[in-house]
Scaffold this motif. Sequence first.
Motif, mmCIF file in Angstrom:
data_model
loop_
_atom_site.group_PDB
_atom_site.id
_atom_site.type_symbol
_atom_site.label_atom_id
_atom_site.label_comp_id
_atom_site.label_asym_id
_atom_site.label_seq_id
_atom_site.Cartn_x
_atom_site.Cartn_y
_atom_site.Cartn_z
ATOM 1 N N VAL A 5 11.043 -4.900 3.727
ATOM 2 C CA VAL A 5 10.187 -5.435 4.786
ATOM 3 C C VAL A 5 10.967 -6.489 5.560
ATOM 4 O O VAL A 5 11.626 -7.349 4.968
ATOM 5 C CB VAL A 5 8.891 -6.041 4.209
ATOM 6 N N VAL A 6 10.893 -6.404 6.875
ATOM 7 C CA VAL A 6 11.505 -7.399 7.753
ATOM 8 C C VAL A 6 10.386 -8.041 8.581
ATOM 9 O O VAL A 6 9.693 -7.363 9.337
ATOM 10 C CB VAL A 6 12.549 -6.767 8.693
ATOM 11 N N ALA A 98 -5.553 0.633 8.092
ATOM 12 C CA ALA A 98 -4.440 1.560 8.287
ATOM 13 C C ALA A 98 -3.699 1.866 6.996
ATOM 14 O O ALA A 98 -2.869 2.784 6.959
ATOM 15 C CB ALA A 98 -3.459 0.981 9.313
ATOM 16 N N MET A 99 -3.975 1.120 5.937
ATOM 17 C CA MET A 99 -3.196 1.272 4.705
ATOM 18 C C MET A 99 -3.313 2.651 4.053
ATOM 19 O O MET A 99 -2.310 3.152 3.523
ATOM 20 C CB MET A 99 -3.570 0.174 3.714
ATOM 21 N N PRO A 100 -4.471 3.308 4.062
ATOM 22 C CA PRO A 100 -4.490 4.655 3.469
ATOM 23 C C PRO A 100 -3.489 5.602 4.138
ATOM 24 O O PRO A 100 -2.795 6.353 3.450
ATOM 25 C CB PRO A 100 -5.941 5.108 3.693
ATOM 26 N N ARG A 101 -3.388 5.547 5.473
ATOM 27 C CA ARG A 101 -2.425 6.418 6.169
ATOM 28 C C ARG A 101 -0.990 5.974 5.862
ATOM 29 O O ARG A 101 -0.104 6.812 5.651
ATOM 30 C CB ARG A 101 -2.682 6.378 7.670
ATOM 31 N N ILE A 102 -0.772 4.668 5.842
ATOM 32 C CA ILE A 102 0.573 4.169 5.543
ATOM 33 C C ILE A 102 0.986 4.583 4.133
ATOM 34 O O ILE A 102 2.113 5.049 3.908
ATOM 35 C CB ILE A 102 0.635 2.641 5.704
ATOM 36 N N ARG A 103 0.094 4.440 3.175
ATOM 37 C CA ARG A 103 0.425 4.821 1.796
ATOM 38 C C ARG A 103 0.679 6.323 1.682
ATOM 39 O O ARG A 103 1.536 6.759 0.897
ATOM 40 C CB ARG A 103 -0.702 4.389 0.849
ATOM 41 N N LYS A 104 -0.039 7.107 2.456
ATOM 42 C CA LYS A 104 0.180 8.556 2.451
ATOM 43 C C LYS A 104 1.592 8.883 2.928
ATOM 44 O O LYS A 104 2.293 9.709 2.335
ATOM 45 C CB LYS A 104 -0.849 9.237 3.352
ATOM 46 N N GLU A 105 2.014 8.211 3.997
ATOM 47 C CA GLU A 105 3.366 8.445 4.508
ATOM 48 C C GLU A 105 4.424 7.911 3.537
ATOM 49 O O GLU A 105 5.474 8.518 3.355
ATOM 50 C CB GLU A 105 3.531 7.797 5.884
ATOM 51 N N SER A 118 2.446 -9.047 7.855
ATOM 52 C CA SER A 118 1.123 -8.834 7.261
ATOM 53 C C SER A 118 1.095 -7.742 6.208
ATOM 54 O O SER A 118 0.210 -7.727 5.351
ATOM 55 C CB SER A 118 0.101 -8.523 8.366
ATOM 56 N N ILE A 119 2.060 -6.823 6.251
ATOM 57 C CA ILE A 119 2.078 -5.749 5.261
ATOM 58 C C ILE A 119 2.240 -6.307 3.849
ATOM 59 O O ILE A 119 1.869 -5.664 2.857
ATOM 60 C CB ILE A 119 3.221 -4.759 5.580
ATOM 61 N N LEU A 120 2.731 -7.557 3.738
ATOM 62 C CA LEU A 120 2.921 -8.154 2.418
ATOM 63 C C LEU A 120 1.594 -8.449 1.723
ATOM 64 O O LEU A 120 1.571 -8.712 0.517
ATOM 65 C CB LEU A 120 3.737 -9.439 2.545
ATOM 66 N N ARG A 121 0.504 -8.390 2.448
ATOM 67 C CA ARG A 121 -0.812 -8.520 1.816
ATOM 68 C C ARG A 121 -1.112 -7.308 0.935
ATOM 69 O O ARG A 121 -1.931 -7.391 0.013
ATOM 70 C CB ARG A 121 -1.915 -8.646 2.872
ATOM 71 N N PHE A 122 -0.453 -6.203 1.228
ATOM 72 C CA PHE A 122 -0.814 -4.943 0.582
ATOM 73 C C PHE A 122 0.327 -4.303 -0.208
ATOM 74 O O PHE A 122 0.077 -3.457 -1.056
ATOM 75 C CB PHE A 122 -1.295 -3.949 1.646
ATOM 76 N N LEU A 123 1.565 -4.699 0.085
ATOM 77 C CA LEU A 123 2.714 -4.116 -0.599
ATOM 78 C C LEU A 123 3.605 -5.219 -1.151
ATOM 79 O O LEU A 123 3.708 -6.285 -0.553
ATOM 80 C CB LEU A 123 3.550 -3.270 0.364
ATOM 81 N N ARG A 124 4.251 -4.937 -2.255
ATOM 82 C CA ARG A 124 5.276 -5.842 -2.781
ATOM 83 C C ARG A 124 6.617 -5.140 -2.623
ATOM 84 O O ARG A 124 6.967 -4.267 -3.407
ATOM 85 C CB ARG A 124 5.007 -6.202 -4.245
ATOM 86 N N PRO A 125 7.357 -5.515 -1.600
ATOM 87 C CA PRO A 125 8.611 -4.812 -1.332
ATOM 88 C C PRO A 125 9.704 -5.179 -2.319
ATOM 89 O O PRO A 125 9.613 -6.186 -3.030
ATOM 90 C CB PRO A 125 8.972 -5.282 0.084
ATOM 91 N N ASP A 126 10.758 -4.378 -2.319
ATOM 92 C CA ASP A 126 11.927 -4.689 -3.134
ATOM 93 C C ASP A 126 12.769 -5.778 -2.481
ATOM 94 O O ASP A 126 13.426 -6.556 -3.173
ATOM 95 C CB ASP A 126 12.764 -3.428 -3.328
#
Length: 206
Positions: A5-6, A98-105, A118-126
């Motif tokens: 994530v950037v 939008a997260m269900p579509r993002i997770r699908k991709e 804001s994506i950090l609310r939902f994902l823990r990146p490497d």
Amino acid sequence: MAIVVVGGSTRNIGKTSVVAGIIRALPEMRWTAFKITQFGHGVCSANGEPCDCETAEHTIAVSEERDALSGTDSARYLEAGAVKSFWVRTRQGQLAEAMPRIRKELAATENAIVESNSILRFLRPDVYLSVLDPATADFKDSAKLFLDRADGVLLPEGELGRPTWKGVSLRLLEGTPVFAMMPPIYVGPEVVAFVRGRLAAVAADV
């Protein structure tokens, strides 16, 4: 699957160039890239200008970029070598929709790189990289919220100097690696080695 994530403190400071630079430097990762834009009242969070991001029928829109020469940020990802590129648009504060579509991709990709705080609310990146500009007073709330989670910070010329930010504690950056952006080269060898090393370490732990 690896996720990078950037994010960054404000608009127009090189976040997209950093994403494109990482994609270009690590083609073996076969990246799927995501540009996340939040809009409200006809104003785009990407550049603060009136825009056509908003859709009248829906609170979210997810479109796949297929033309590497269209001039959009998501096209720049393709031009840099991304396997796929998506532009995600949501109303301010409604990224969850939008997260269900993002997770699908994400489930269908080898590795992903996302331009967003804001994506950090939902994902823990490497790896989470934060792009900062000490000469610009504006500092997004989302960037403040996750500043202490940054694995690395990218700054113009690599110098923090005396930032004009208000309400931002520099203690949050203590011990965080700092890398220089030297336009037109936004991602230097040190950043590439850092990202590659972090991803290798995560993969070794799996």
